[in-house]
Design a protein around this motif. Structure first.
Motif, short mmCIF file in Angstrom:
data_model
loop_
_atom_site.label_atom_id
_atom_site.label_comp_id
_atom_site.label_asym_id
_atom_site.label_seq_id
_atom_site.Cartn_x
_atom_site.Cartn_y
_atom_site.Cartn_z
N VAL A 34 -26.25 -13.70 17.01
CA VAL A 34 -27.63 -14.10 17.24
C VAL A 34 -28.51 -13.71 16.06
N ALA A 35 -28.32 -12.48 15.53
CA ALA A 35 -29.18 -11.98 14.45
C ALA A 35 -28.88 -12.62 13.11
N GLY A 36 -27.61 -12.93 12.84
CA GLY A 36 -27.25 -13.39 11.49
C GLY A 36 -26.86 -14.84 11.39
N LEU A 37 -26.47 -15.45 12.50
CA LEU A 37 -26.03 -16.85 12.44
C LEU A 37 -27.02 -17.71 13.24
N SER A 38 -26.66 -18.01 14.47
CA SER A 38 -27.55 -18.82 15.29
C SER A 38 -27.17 -18.61 16.75
N PRO A 39 -28.16 -18.60 17.64
CA PRO A 39 -27.82 -18.49 19.06
C PRO A 39 -26.88 -19.58 19.53
N ASP A 40 -26.93 -20.74 18.87
CA ASP A 40 -26.04 -21.83 19.24
C ASP A 40 -24.57 -21.46 19.03
N MET A 41 -24.30 -20.52 18.09
CA MET A 41 -22.93 -20.13 17.78
C MET A 41 -22.30 -19.29 18.90
N LEU A 42 -23.12 -18.91 19.88
CA LEU A 42 -22.55 -18.20 21.03
C LEU A 42 -21.58 -19.09 21.81
N ALA A 43 -21.63 -20.37 21.54
CA ALA A 43 -20.69 -21.29 22.18
C ALA A 43 -19.25 -21.05 21.74
N THR A 44 -19.08 -20.29 20.65
CA THR A 44 -17.72 -20.01 20.15
C THR A 44 -17.07 -18.81 20.86
N LEU A 45 -17.80 -18.16 21.75
CA LEU A 45 -17.27 -16.95 22.38
C LEU A 45 -15.96 -17.23 23.12
N GLY A 46 -15.92 -18.30 23.87
CA GLY A 46 -14.71 -18.63 24.61
C GLY A 46 -13.52 -18.89 23.70
N THR A 47 -13.76 -19.64 22.64
CA THR A 47 -12.69 -19.95 21.68
C THR A 47 -12.17 -18.70 21.00
N ASN A 48 -13.09 -17.82 20.63
CA ASN A 48 -12.67 -16.59 19.91
C ASN A 48 -11.87 -15.65 20.81
N THR A 49 -12.28 -15.53 22.06
CA THR A 49 -11.53 -14.65 22.95
C THR A 49 -10.13 -15.20 23.21
N TYR A 50 -10.03 -16.52 23.35
CA TYR A 50 -8.72 -17.13 23.59
C TYR A 50 -7.83 -16.99 22.36
N ASN A 51 -8.38 -17.27 21.19
CA ASN A 51 -7.58 -17.19 19.95
C ASN A 51 -7.07 -15.78 19.70
N SER A 52 -7.78 -14.78 20.18
CA SER A 52 -7.38 -13.39 19.93
C SER A 52 -6.10 -13.02 20.66
N ILE A 53 -5.88 -13.63 21.83
CA ILE A 53 -4.70 -13.26 22.62
C ILE A 53 -3.64 -14.35 22.66
N ALA A 54 -3.93 -15.51 22.07
CA ALA A 54 -2.96 -16.61 22.07
C ALA A 54 -1.97 -16.43 20.92
N LYS A 55 -1.26 -15.30 20.94
CA LYS A 55 -0.32 -14.96 19.88
C LYS A 55 1.00 -14.53 20.51
N TYR A 56 2.06 -15.18 20.11
CA TYR A 56 3.37 -14.97 20.72
C TYR A 56 3.82 -13.51 20.74
N PRO A 57 3.69 -12.75 19.63
CA PRO A 57 4.17 -11.35 19.66
C PRO A 57 3.49 -10.48 20.70
N LEU A 58 2.29 -10.86 21.15
CA LEU A 58 1.58 -10.04 22.14
C LEU A 58 2.30 -10.03 23.49
N ILE A 59 3.20 -10.98 23.71
CA ILE A 59 3.95 -11.00 24.97
C ILE A 59 4.74 -9.70 25.13
N ALA A 60 5.14 -9.10 24.01
CA ALA A 60 5.96 -7.88 24.07
C ALA A 60 5.19 -6.71 24.68
N ILE A 61 3.88 -6.69 24.56
CA ILE A 61 3.11 -5.52 25.01
C ILE A 61 3.20 -5.33 26.53
#
Length: 433
Positions: A34-61
């Motif tokens: 919000v402070a450095g980009l744009s409030p509109d960029m908050l729409a990326t929150l869902g994509t970023n959270t998904y991309n963080s855990i959509a990684k095959y090696p994490l299945i091992a945890i």
């Protein structure tokens, strides 16, 4: 103030206010967006959270977490204690030696320090107390020894490090952690044996093991002793990947508990699935929400600015490595390993690349440092577990904790001075380091 500073201050403020780390990261990342980009960029929150855990090696945890829980419930710790006690016999410091050895072997199954500490403390503390060991000493020794689980493969923390740092071979990390993990265990054992001899603490056979021979206890402990051989042997032979090794470990632990030790029931297994899901959910939530913070920090250039500031402190790589290790040690006293990797690695990767530190060796140094934090107050997750089992206050363990911090710090210094301690085995096995 710049958006970078707003985001960092927001993160610090949320932590001080007692907001859980996962949500502190997400909220601070949102403030930065919000402070450095744009409030509109908050729409990326869902994509970023998904991309963080959509990684095959994490299945091992979650699978290795389930493996540790299954082995705990299967009576593995008690069998290992009986075998080690029968092997070592009654002597000054005998039970201290047993505690360290069992923690290291259990670490080769669970990959989790707190799980290791809980399993061993419930078995060892009554025997050590009966033999004259003070509860604060016993609880601290077990907590410190259990921290080697973060080094001895399979390690959940090293799995995450291989994901956060691009191009690092997880098999090389597993191999590199073996000797430093053993060295850390030996470093803890030296002062423990000296103190035990000085005060005349004499080991007695573990409860129920007085009449058991080495042969009998070895046969009972075989299912436990074979687990690390299966996991590491399969990885070395190329029979399965680290993620597949986690599946094999769960399958083997289930078979061992149901049919070999016969202390695991289908009802227990169902309960453990739920418990592993809860623990894994917490871990994955931290990883997912940290993705918001990581994306905001990357887009704002926060991590690059911090890395440039750290590099600008000194041209001396050795001095800077010492400063980084001290910073990680302080972080380890307050945060868990997963949070430390997710928060600090985006900043440390450019520093590591600038000074051309070997990423495998650097990862082991970080893991050893974080391991020290697991039994160093005020947070000390391993120590919280063992003091709860021992029914004592955390403050009572402070003196012993400092002793073992110094001991493991010496092991850390040896690995830092002689990188071959960590890198020799993966290089011999032909892994990419």
């Amino acid at each position: 103030m710049t958006p970078d500073i707003w985001m960092i201050l927001a993160f610090a403020g949320f932590l001080i206010a007692g907001v859980p780390v996962a949500f502190s990261l997400a909220l601070a990342g949102s403030v930065g967006i919000v402070a450095g980009l744009s409030p509109d960029m908050l729409a990326t929150l869902g994509t970023n959270t998904y991309n963080s855990i959509a990684k095959y090696p994490l299945i091992a945890i979650p699978l290795f977490i389930l493996t540790g829980l299954i082995f705990e419930r299967s009576g593995v710790a008690l069998r290992l204690v009986r075998f080690a006690q029968a092997l070592i016999g009654p002597r000054h410091g005998g039970l201290a030696l047993v505690a360290v050895l069992v923690c290291m072997i259990m670490g080769g199954m669970s990959g989790s320090g707190p799980a290791d500490a809980a399993a061993v403390a419930m078995v060892m503390l009554p025997s050590m107390t009966k033999a004259g060991y003070p509860k604060p000493f016993s609880a601290t020794l077990i907590a410190a020894s259990a921290s080697t689980a973060i080094l001895i493969p399979p390690s959940v923390a090293l799995i995450l490090y291989s994901i956060v740092v691009p191009g690092v071979d997880l098999r090389a990390l597993f191999a590199a952690g073996l000797f430093p993990g053993i060295l850390a265990g030996l470093a803890l054992l030296v002062p423990a044996m000296i103190v035990a001899k000085r005060y005349g603490w004499e080991g007695t056979p573990a409860v129920g093991a007085e009449t058991l021979t080495v042969r009998t206890t070895f046969r009972q402990a075989l299912p436990a002793l074979f687990a690390p051989v299966l996991i590491l042997g399969g990885l070395r032979s190329g029979l399965f990947t680290p993620t597949e090794a986690a599946v094999v470990a769960v399958a083997y632990g289930t078979i061992a508990g149901l049919f070999l030790t016969k202390e695991l029931s289908l009802r227990d297994l169902w309960e453990l699935l739920g418990e592993a899901a809860i623990i894994s959910g917490v871990v994955m939530l931290i990883i997912a929400l940290a993705g918001i913070f990581a994306w905001a920090g990357t887009m704002l250039g926060t991590f690059r600015h911090l890395a440039e500031w750290i590099i600008g402190l000194t041209d001396n790589g050795v001095l800077l490595l010492v400063l980084v290790m001290l910073a990680v040690l302080v972080a380890g006293m307050l945060l868990d390993a997963i949070s430390i990797y997710l928060i600090m690695m985006p900043v440390l990767i450019p520093v590591m690349q600038h000074f051309e530190w070997n990423p495998v060796w650097f990862g082991i140094l970080l893991a050893m440092n974080i391991a020290i934090g697991q039994f160093t107050p005020p947070v000390a997750v391993n120590l919280m577990v063992t003091t709860e089992v021992a029914k004592i206050r955390l403050e009572e363990t402070l003196g012993w904790a400092l002793l073992f911090v110094v001991a493991m710090g010496c092991a850390l210094a040896l690995v830092a001075i002689f990188p071959s301690i960590a890198l020799w085995l993966p290089s011999v096995l032909g892994y990419n380091i």
